[in-house]
Design a protein around this motif. Structure first.
Motif, PDB file in Angstrom:
ATOM      1  N   GLN A   1      66.097 -71.259  29.795  1.00 17.53           N
ATOM      2  CA  GLN A   1      65.589 -69.896  29.903  1.00 17.53           C
ATOM      3  C   GLN A   1      66.497 -68.894  29.175  1.00 17.53           C
ATOM      4  N   ILE A   2      67.772 -69.226  28.973  1.00 15.36           N
ATOM      5  CA  ILE A   2      68.682 -68.292  28.306  1.00 15.36           C
ATOM      6  C   ILE A   2      68.294 -68.091  26.837  1.00 15.36           C
TER       7      ILE A   2
ATOM      8  N   LEU B   1      75.707 -72.229  23.324  1.00 14.77           N
ATOM      9  CA  LEU B   1      76.711 -71.821  24.305  1.00 14.77           C
ATOM     10  C   LEU B   1      76.296 -72.192  25.730  1.00 14.77           C
ATOM     11  N   VAL B   2      75.032 -71.991  26.062  1.00 16.60           N
ATOM     12  CA  VAL B   2      74.616 -72.315  27.433  1.00 16.60           C
ATOM     13  C   VAL B   2      74.541 -73.827  27.624  1.00 16.60           C
TER      14      VAL B   2
ATOM     15  N   ASN C   1      76.091 -76.920  39.099  1.00 16.49           N
ATOM     16  CA  ASN C   1      74.944 -76.288  39.744  1.00 16.49           C
ATOM     17  C   ASN C   1      74.099 -75.513  38.739  1.00 16.49           C
ATOM     18  N   ARG C   2      72.799 -75.789  38.718  1.00 17.01           N
ATOM     19  CA  ARG C   2      71.935 -75.164  37.704  1.00 17.01           C
ATOM     20  C   ARG C   2      71.857 -73.646  37.873  1.00 17.01           C
ATOM     21  N   LYS C   3      71.850 -73.177  39.107  1.00 16.57           N
ATOM     22  CA  LYS C   3      71.818 -71.730  39.336  1.00 16.57           C
ATOM     23  C   LYS C   3      73.072 -71.067  38.798  1.00 16.57           C
TER      24      LYS C   3
ATOM     25  N   ASN D   1      75.826 -67.770  34.824  1.00 20.94           N
ATOM     26  CA  ASN D   1      76.917 -67.581  33.870  1.00 20.94           C
ATOM     27  C   ASN D   1      76.403 -67.469  32.437  1.00 20.94           C
ATOM     28  N   GLY D   2      75.291 -68.136  32.140  1.00 16.21           N
ATOM     29  CA  GLY D   2      74.679 -67.975  30.830  1.00 16.21           C
ATOM     30  C   GLY D   2      74.217 -66.545  30.607  1.00 16.21           C
ATOM     31  N   LYS D   3      73.589 -65.964  31.628  1.00 13.49           N
ATOM     32  CA  LYS D   3      73.136 -64.561  31.532  1.00 13.49           C
ATOM     33  C   LYS D   3      74.328 -63.617  31.442  1.00 13.49           C
TER      34      LYS D   3
END
Length: 254
Positions: free
Chosen positions: A29-30, A46-47, A54-56, A61-63
């Motif tokens: 989604q990033i 990067l993501v 943990n996916r959440k 952290n990607g956002k």
């Protein structure tokens, strides 16, 4: 299940998970926040690099990272300098810290300025039936600038028997055009037939239960074995089965 039954079962599961609903819970989604090719590539790379745990947390952290880059990752990379260091100094995801991030941004800048960008670099070393040698050569170019030794651990080397799960996932995102809006298909110089399945605990466990994989470790040798099994089911787009294997393991506890 015989081969025909297995293919039918897995094709059905691909259809179940390879759709826009998948994006809501996945780090992909990033890069879907962007439309410019280079923004998609850089945010995706990067993501994918921090895509463990943990996916959440990965998504959060990607956002956060995209926000630190002004939500313009390509522009940020091309204009990156030491003056940006302070604004990024608090970023951390598990063992990936600000020192690693600084180098990644400098190296990406070098790749876009001096090597034609990420797609050009991977395509240059791609082989007819494998991207694993290309990942090996990519890592060598990526670390051609002065860097801390610790940072090298964040890019795997398939020729050292790594399954290179995260970078194979990134390549799937860039290369596959699934016509459902999940994978991007923005790289035209590499074909889906050259890709390898992102092998992790979920896909590995399910593959073993379905007798697609015998090797117990999720390493480079297991990846070759799984590649051969998946290409026997679909030689043109073998990594579509990543959706089936991962979905069965992560969502259905198969």
């Amino acid at each position: 299940m015989n081969k025909t039954e297995l293919k039918s079962f897995l094709d059905e599961k691909v259809n179940t998970y390879n759709n826009p609903n998948f994006i809501e819970t996945d780090p992909i989604q990033i890069p879907h926040l962007f439309t410019l090719k280079e923004d998609i590539e850089i945010s995706g790379f990067l993501v994918a690099t921090i895509a463990w745990g943990n996916r959440k947390s990965i998504i959060a952290n990607g956002k956060k990272l995209m926000k630190l880059m002004g939500n313009s990752p390509y522009d940020f990379v091309m204009n990156f300098s030491e003056t940006h260091s302070e604004s990024l100094s608090n970023f951390v995801h598990r063992t990936f810290n600000s020192d690693d991030l600084f180098y990644f941004l400098k190296s990406l800048q070098n790749i876009y300025k001096n090597h034609g960008g990420l797609e050009t670099l991977f395509a240059k070393y791609a082989e007819k039936d494998s991207m694993q040698p290309a990942i090996h050569h990519f890592k060598k170019v990526f670390f051609e600038l002065p860097h801390l030794q610790r940072t090298q651990k964040h890019i795997s080397d398939p020729l050292k028997n790594s399954a290179a799960k995260r970078i194979n996932m990134f390549l799937r995102w860039m290369v596959r055009n699934d016509n459902t809006g999940v994978d991007f298909g923005i790289w035209e110089n590499i074909t889906p037939s050259q890709l390898s399945c992102p092998l992790d605990v979920h896909s590995g466990n399910v593959a073993r239960k379905l007798k697609l994989l015998k090797r117990k470790q999720n390493d480079g040798k297991a990846l070759v074995e799984l590649d051969n099994s998946l290409r026997a089911l679909d030689s043109e787009d073998p990594v579509k089965y990543d959706f089936a294997l991962f979905g069965l393991g992560a969502f259905e506890r198969f």
